[in-house]
Design a protein around this motif. Sequence first.
Motif, PDB file in Angstrom:
ATOM      1  N   PRO A 108       0.835  -1.210   0.000  1.00 20.11           N
ATOM      2  CA  PRO A 108       0.000   0.000   0.000  1.00 20.11           C
ATOM      3  C   PRO A 108       0.867   1.256   0.000  1.00 20.11           C
ATOM      4  O   PRO A 108       1.961   1.282   0.575  1.00 20.11           O
ATOM      5  N   LYS A 109       0.354   2.303  -0.642  1.00 15.81           N
ATOM      6  CA  LYS A 109       1.113   3.539  -0.717  1.00 15.81           C
ATOM      7  C   LYS A 109       1.423   4.082   0.677  1.00 15.81           C
ATOM      8  O   LYS A 109       2.453   4.726   0.893  1.00 15.81           O
ATOM      9  N   GLU A 110       0.536   3.806   1.631  1.00 17.77           N
ATOM     10  CA  GLU A 110       0.762   4.275   2.999  1.00 17.77           C
ATOM     11  C   GLU A 110       2.022   3.675   3.597  1.00 17.77           C
ATOM     12  O   GLU A 110       2.673   4.290   4.454  1.00 17.77           O
ATOM     13  N   LEU A 111       2.401   2.451   3.153  1.00 22.44           N
ATOM     14  CA  LEU A 111       3.605   1.804   3.675  1.00 22.44           C
ATOM     15  C   LEU A 111       4.840   2.616   3.297  1.00 22.44           C
ATOM     16  O   LEU A 111       5.722   2.843   4.133  1.00 22.44           O
ATOM     17  N   ALA A 113       4.924   5.779   2.600  1.00 19.48           N
ATOM     18  CA  ALA A 113       4.899   7.043   3.339  1.00 19.48           C
ATOM     19  C   ALA A 113       5.375   6.842   4.776  1.00 19.48           C
ATOM     20  O   ALA A 113       6.098   7.680   5.330  1.00 19.48           O
ATOM     21  N   THR A 114       5.007   5.712   5.371  1.00 17.99           N
ATOM     22  CA  THR A 114       5.424   5.420   6.748  1.00 17.99           C
ATOM     23  C   THR A 114       6.934   5.259   6.838  1.00 17.99           C
ATOM     24  O   THR A 114       7.590   5.809   7.737  1.00 17.99           O
ATOM     25  N   ASP A 117       8.666   8.647   6.288  1.00 16.37           N
ATOM     26  CA  ASP A 117       8.575   9.487   7.487  1.00 16.37           C
ATOM     27  C   ASP A 117       9.558   9.026   8.553  1.00 16.37           C
ATOM     28  O   ASP A 117      10.201   9.839   9.223  1.00 16.37           O
TER      29      ASP A 117
END
Length: 344
Positions: A108-111, A113-114, A117
């Motif tokens: 997932p794209k959120e991975l 981003a995590t 960060d």
Amino acid sequence: MQDQGGSGRATIRDVANAVGVSTATVSKVMNATGRVSAETRKAVLEAARELDFRPNAMARALQSNRSSSVGLLTDDTYGRFSLPLMAGLTEGLIAQGMSVFLCVIDGPKELGATHLDALLQKRVDGLIISGRRVDRLPDIDLTGVTVPTVYALSHGPADGVTLAPDERHGAALAVSHLIEIGRRRIAHVTGPRRFRVAMERAESWRDTLAAEGLWKEGEALHGDWSQGWGHTAAAHLIDGRPASDWPDAVFCGSDQIGLGMIDAFRERGIDVPGQIAVIGFDNWQVLAAQARPPLSSIDMNLPELGREVGRTLTRMIAGESPATGTTRLPCTLVPRASTIGPAG
């Protein structure tokens, strides 16, 4: 060994005394800043290694506002390309007292981003973005990221700094090798047309043959990158045709294809390389060396690519501005028995 002041740990002064330079010069070498001759740099790094000198990373970060670490973000979950790249990158940076954080962002794209960060919170000095395809950029948003960034084995932006193997050069090496051993009817079996590297290798195959006056009408055979496709393509080249119409060599776009090709020829009693020589691409040694006969291949020199990525990123961290766009590094021919026959 120089006196270490009873601490049991070498200091920057010990390294300076061993080489006969100032502590400022040692600092420049260890931090990859300032101008130092190649000879002095080599002497300092050798002395630091012999003395087991390890700079205090925390103190250095506080003094220089740097963490002495970089992040490698990749969507290559199998590690086929990212791990050799990582090996060269680490080798190049460890001498500078820098460490590498590896983050896999396939998901997932959120991975992504995590992970990004987390790296930025660690105040990494730079980033490497790497992929499993050079014609795509891993799905990660770098908007607002200000740390120096290098793209490797991925499709970097036009104003970015990208390093990649020279696919056309590698293909030309393969075809030229086959020509040099006397082959004249050289077929090409490769991966899907949607992969830019497949098209670049096919174009180089055709151009290299044309330059030698050996080009004949016919297209490369495109399939997937698998051993199964190599086996199927061999049947297409051979079955139902007289031996006079067979190719006398096949340039395969991957080692998996080459392995399937060799297996299919052996099943049909066709001698490799006596009747048909076979060469692959990638030099995936676990496959190439175990083929029967061992498969000649083109090595993309991924560890050296990693070292060059490290050198480039280090210069950027030090404030230099390398040329933008894509820098392509040469490949290497690794001949084995599938083209040159058994040793001796």
